[in-house]
Design an enzyme around this catalytic site. Structure first.
Site, short mmCIF file in Angstrom:
data_model
loop_
_atom_site.label_atom_id
_atom_site.label_comp_id
_atom_site.label_asym_id
_atom_site.label_seq_id
_atom_site.Cartn_x
_atom_site.Cartn_y
_atom_site.Cartn_z
N SER A 1 0.86 -1.18 0.00
CA SER A 1 0.00 0.00 0.00
C SER A 1 0.90 1.23 0.00
O SER A 1 2.06 1.16 0.45
CB SER A 1 -0.86 0.02 1.28
OG SER A 1 -1.39 1.31 1.51
N TYR B 1 -2.80 -0.95 10.33
CA TYR B 1 -2.70 -1.16 8.87
C TYR B 1 -1.37 -0.64 8.33
O TYR B 1 -0.66 -1.33 7.58
CB TYR B 1 -3.87 -0.44 8.19
CG TYR B 1 -3.95 -0.68 6.70
CD1 TYR B 1 -4.56 -1.82 6.19
CD2 TYR B 1 -3.42 0.24 5.80
CE1 TYR B 1 -4.62 -2.03 4.82
CE2 TYR B 1 -3.47 0.03 4.43
CZ TYR B 1 -4.08 -1.11 3.95
OH TYR B 1 -4.15 -1.32 2.59
C1 BGC Z 1 -6.17 1.56 1.90
C2 BGC Z 1 -7.33 2.42 1.44
C3 BGC Z 1 -6.87 3.84 1.20
C4 BGC Z 1 -5.62 3.89 0.34
C5 BGC Z 1 -5.05 5.28 0.21
C6 BGC Z 1 -5.06 1.70 0.90
O1 BGC Z 1 -4.00 0.87 1.24
O2 BGC Z 1 -6.59 0.21 2.02
O3 BGC Z 1 -8.36 2.40 2.41
O4 BGC Z 1 -7.90 4.54 0.55
O5 BGC Z 1 -4.64 3.03 0.89
O6 BGC Z 1 -5.00 5.97 1.43
#
Ligand code: BGC
Length: 287
Positions: free
Chosen positions: A172, A185
């Site tokens: 991410s 996360y």
């Molecule tokens: C997340 C999303 C978020 C995006 C940008 C992703 O890894 O799961 O919820 O919109 O990152 O912030």
């Protein structure tokens, strides 16, 4: 200067479909985790479009997974569904065993399964923390370990690709952008980055290619609240210089390309697919 709004989609309207993929992965066998929805689904379909046979992993919702497999078969190859919680060691082992029995080999793993359990630090429970770390990070570790063992076992017996096997970890932008209210996360994705790079370093001599894709904001259920209303969408656009939200297909097609021999010399890289989110657009007229 061009009008930045010209590139915008709106909350209801997906960007136009990307051009079709050539058969970059003909004859290859690919397993995609968390493939019953969102980014994983788009990855499974893109790999199938590129000629791979695909395994569609899911935890709940076999009907959804079966729909993805049916859509994948429409590209001419085989597809099967596999239930496994990627954070469960025994279930992961059983899934890889079944996959190899069914398909005879494994050439590509896309370790995509992931989730969010958002909360401020004052409200985040240990369960929220553990759940996200165990699926997003431990799950990728367990799947990578199983895939690497299989790639090594196959050695040079496969002739479908230059590498003996390829792994794509779904990371991410938050492996790099701190994210208040999402500490579990962001920590999991920071961990994915170091796990991917360390494994890539360890396994490159075996000609196993390991890389990550780091998506930005993609239109999926995980971030529904960030794009579903016009107000939320407009706020989100302040973070995306390219002026539109990503579609799952934006990630799927990149995954197919990254798994292909066009990318044979890409080892240990993170490919940001984010419309420029990691360019820190807040600095465009500030700082
Ligand atoms: C997340 C999303 C978020 C995006 C940008 C992703 O890894 O799961 O919820 O919109 O990152 O912030």
């Amino acid at each position: 200067m061009t009008d930045p709004a010209a590139n915008r989609t709106n909350p209801k309207e997906a960007a136009p479909a990307l051009p079709p993929l050539p058969r970059l992965l003909a004859g290859q066998k690919a397993l995609v985790t968390g493939a019953n929805s969102g980014i994983g689904k788009a990855v499974a379909l893109a790999l199938a479009e590129a000629g791979a046979d695909v395994g569609v992993n899911y935890v709940v919702n076999p009907e959804q997974a079966e729909e993805v497999a049916t859509a994948a078969r429409a590209f001419g190859g085989a597809a099967r569904i596999y239930q496994a919680d990627v954070s469960n060691e025994a279930q992961v082992a059983a899934m890889f065993e079944s996959f190899v029995i069914d398909f005879g080999a494994l050439d590509i793993l896309v370790a995509n399964a992931g989730l969010q359990r958002d909360a401020s630090i004052a409200r985040m429970t240990l369960d929220d923390w553990n759940k996200v770390l165990s699926v997003n990070l431990t799950g990728q570790f367990l799947c990578a370990r199983a895939a690497i063992a299989q790639f090594r076992k196959q050695g040079d017996s496969r002739r479908v690709s230059r590498a003996r096997g390829k792994i794509i970890d779904m990371s991410s932008v938050h492996q790099m952008i701190p994210w208040a209210g999402h500490v579990n996360y962001a920590a999991s994705k920071g961990g994915v980055m170091m796990m991917m790079q360390s494994l890539a370093q360890e396994c490159a001599p075996d000609r196993i290619r390991i890389n990550s894709i780091a998506p930005g904001a993609i239109r999926t259920p995980i971030n529904h609240d960030a794009w579903a209303t016009q107000e939320a969408y407009d706020k989100l656009m302040a973070l995306i210089p390219y002026g539109r939200i990503g579609e799952p297909e934006d990630i799927g097609k990149v995954a197919a390309w990254l798994a292909s021999d066009y990318c044979d010399y890409i080892v240990g890289a993170t490919l940001f697919v984010d419309g420029g989110m990691t360019l820190y657009p807040g600095f465009a007229d500030n700082g």
